[in-house]
Each structure stands twice: as C-alpha cells, then as structure tokens.
Design a protein around this motif. Sequence first.
Motif, PDB file in Angstrom:
ATOM      1  N   PHE A 107       0.825  -1.209   0.000  1.00  0.00           N
ATOM      2  CA  PHE A 107       0.000   0.000   0.000  1.00  0.00           C
ATOM      3  C   PHE A 107       0.858   1.258   0.000  1.00  0.00           C
ATOM      4  O   PHE A 107       0.492   2.269  -0.607  1.00  0.00           O
ATOM      5  N   GLU A 108       1.993   1.213   0.652  1.00  0.00           N
ATOM      6  CA  GLU A 108       2.888   2.372   0.643  1.00  0.00           C
ATOM      7  C   GLU A 108       3.441   2.634  -0.755  1.00  0.00           C
ATOM      8  O   GLU A 108       3.821   3.777  -1.070  1.00  0.00           O
ATOM      9  N   ASN A 109       3.482   1.605  -1.580  1.00  0.00           N
ATOM     10  CA  ASN A 109       3.966   1.737  -2.951  1.00  0.00           C
ATOM     11  C   ASN A 109       2.826   1.709  -3.968  1.00  0.00           C
ATOM     12  O   ASN A 109       3.068   1.485  -5.164  1.00  0.00           O
ATOM     13  N   ALA A 110       1.597   1.961  -3.508  1.00  0.00           N
ATOM     14  CA  ALA A 110       0.428   1.823  -4.377  1.00  0.00           C
ATOM     15  C   ALA A 110       0.262   2.976  -5.347  1.00  0.00           C
ATOM     16  O   ALA A 110      -0.538   2.877  -6.282  1.00  0.00           O
ATOM     17  N   ALA A 111       1.003   4.065  -5.157  1.00  0.00           N
ATOM     18  CA  ALA A 111       0.855   5.215  -6.059  1.00  0.00           C
ATOM     19  C   ALA A 111       1.102   4.809  -7.506  1.00  0.00           C
ATOM     20  O   ALA A 111       0.353   5.192  -8.416  1.00  0.00           O
ATOM     21  N   ALA A 128      -8.037  -4.922  -6.309  1.00  0.00           N
ATOM     22  CA  ALA A 128      -7.594  -6.291  -6.035  1.00  0.00           C
ATOM     23  C   ALA A 128      -6.684  -6.315  -4.810  1.00  0.00           C
ATOM     24  O   ALA A 128      -6.740  -7.245  -3.994  1.00  0.00           O
ATOM     25  N   LEU A 129      -5.856  -5.275  -4.668  1.00  0.00           N
ATOM     26  CA  LEU A 129      -4.997  -5.163  -3.485  1.00  0.00           C
ATOM     27  C   LEU A 129      -5.843  -4.949  -2.233  1.00  0.00           C
ATOM     28  O   LEU A 129      -5.596  -5.559  -1.183  1.00  0.00           O
ATOM     29  N   HIS A 178      -5.091   2.476   4.304  1.00  0.00           N
ATOM     30  CA  HIS A 178      -4.969   1.020   4.369  1.00  0.00           C
ATOM     31  C   HIS A 178      -3.594   0.606   4.870  1.00  0.00           C
ATOM     32  O   HIS A 178      -3.463  -0.396   5.591  1.00  0.00           O
ATOM     33  N   ALA A 179      -2.562   1.350   4.479  1.00  0.00           N
ATOM     34  CA  ALA A 179      -1.213   1.045   4.978  1.00  0.00           C
ATOM     35  C   ALA A 179      -1.163   1.189   6.490  1.00  0.00           C
ATOM     36  O   ALA A 179      -0.529   0.381   7.188  1.00  0.00           O
ATOM     37  N   THR A 180      -1.830   2.211   7.025  1.00  0.00           N
ATOM     38  CA  THR A 180      -1.864   2.426   8.467  1.00  0.00           C
ATOM     39  C   THR A 180      -2.588   1.282   9.177  1.00  0.00           C
ATOM     40  O   THR A 180      -2.159   0.810  10.234  1.00  0.00           O
TER      41      THR A 180
END
Length: 216
Positions: A107-111, A128-129, A178-180
């Motif tokens: 999620f931190e790399n979802a950009a 999907a993630l 979501h990352a949090t």
Amino acid sequence: MRASDRAYRALREDIVTGQLPPGTVLGEVEQSQRLGISRTPLREALSRLTADGLTAPHSGRGVVVTQISPDTVAELFELRQALECKAASLAASRGEPGVFQELRREFENAAELIVQDGSDPSRSGYYALVARLDEAIDTAAANAYLAQALANVRLHLARVRRLAKDNPERLLATAGEHATIAAAIAARDPALAAAATSVHLHKSLEHFLAATSPPG
C-alpha cells in the motif's frame, strides 16, 4: 454449476457494476430469455438477490433493483464500522504479522499502481490489493460469522464505490489509510487497528457524500 447459480452470479455482477442500475425492473420473462434459462431457476436467483438486499419485490412477476441513497449508505457505514473495526481488532490479536507487513509495503507503494490503473475505469488493480487486505483480515480474525456478515456489506459497498466516482487523489489517500491499518495489525495493536479502520471509514463516507451531493 446450476442454472440458478449462473443466473444469480450474472445478475449480481450486472447490478454491482451498474449494468442494471437502481430502479431497473427484472421481469421473469425478460430475464429468463436474456440468460437462456427457464423461469424456475431464475426465480431462485431473484430470491437470492432479494435476500442480499440488491433487489426488492415488484408488482407483477419479478423484482426491482434497490435504490442507493445517502440515508441507506449512512446506515451501511454504521454496520460497516461495527464489523470492520472488530475484524481489524481480532486480526491484530490473532494474525501473522509478516502477512500484514507485506501488505503495508504494497500500500505504501500503491501510487504507481493507481497511476497504471488510470486507463482502467474500474481501478481493478488497486481494488484487487484492497480485496487481498480484506481477505487477510477475515482469515486472521478467524470468525466465520463475522466474515459472512462482512461479505454482504462489501457486496453493497461495491455499488457505492461506483457511485462515488473515485478519483486518483482519494485513492492515494485510501492507500495511506490502508497502509496504516495493515501496520497496526502487524504491530499486534488491536486498539490502534480498530481506530485506524474507524478513521478510514469516516473519510470514505465523507467522500461518498461529497461526491454524490447535488451542486450548489
């Protein structure tokens, strides 16, 4: 697969994706011809859709696709708040930290994923993630009744998401939220996991209301 199961899945998909928008009457004759099945399995499929809350009885033979209003969405989010916060809390107590550490990193790399999804109106890669996070939480929470209740809520949320017209800015914000959540679960902190989930749901509801409010 039984004819009634095929019909249920096809009609459910059409409702969730908006191919059959709210207010559409699903007549038995028309739908049985469209799906190529007899009316008996079609009736079973329509009954299941009504049990899901996606359709409601209609005068005559058939059902009507249910409406989505700010009031019904607010009620849905009240239920979602109770279920998802509890699931996140249980996942933090019972889950495998490594699973959620990896999800946090994704999620931190979802950009990049969100940008790549730009040509895909459904944002299928990003969602999907999100679905993988939901599945991981359900598995870690290890409560079959809670998972079943959440499955029904998420079915309706898929319709809400389409109406909310997600934009890249909001998707980037949700990725951080979501990352949090994943980080809190990985840290085995039930209170923090529930709080992070609550914040995410509050912001999601705010976004829906803003996106669907009439101008002016």
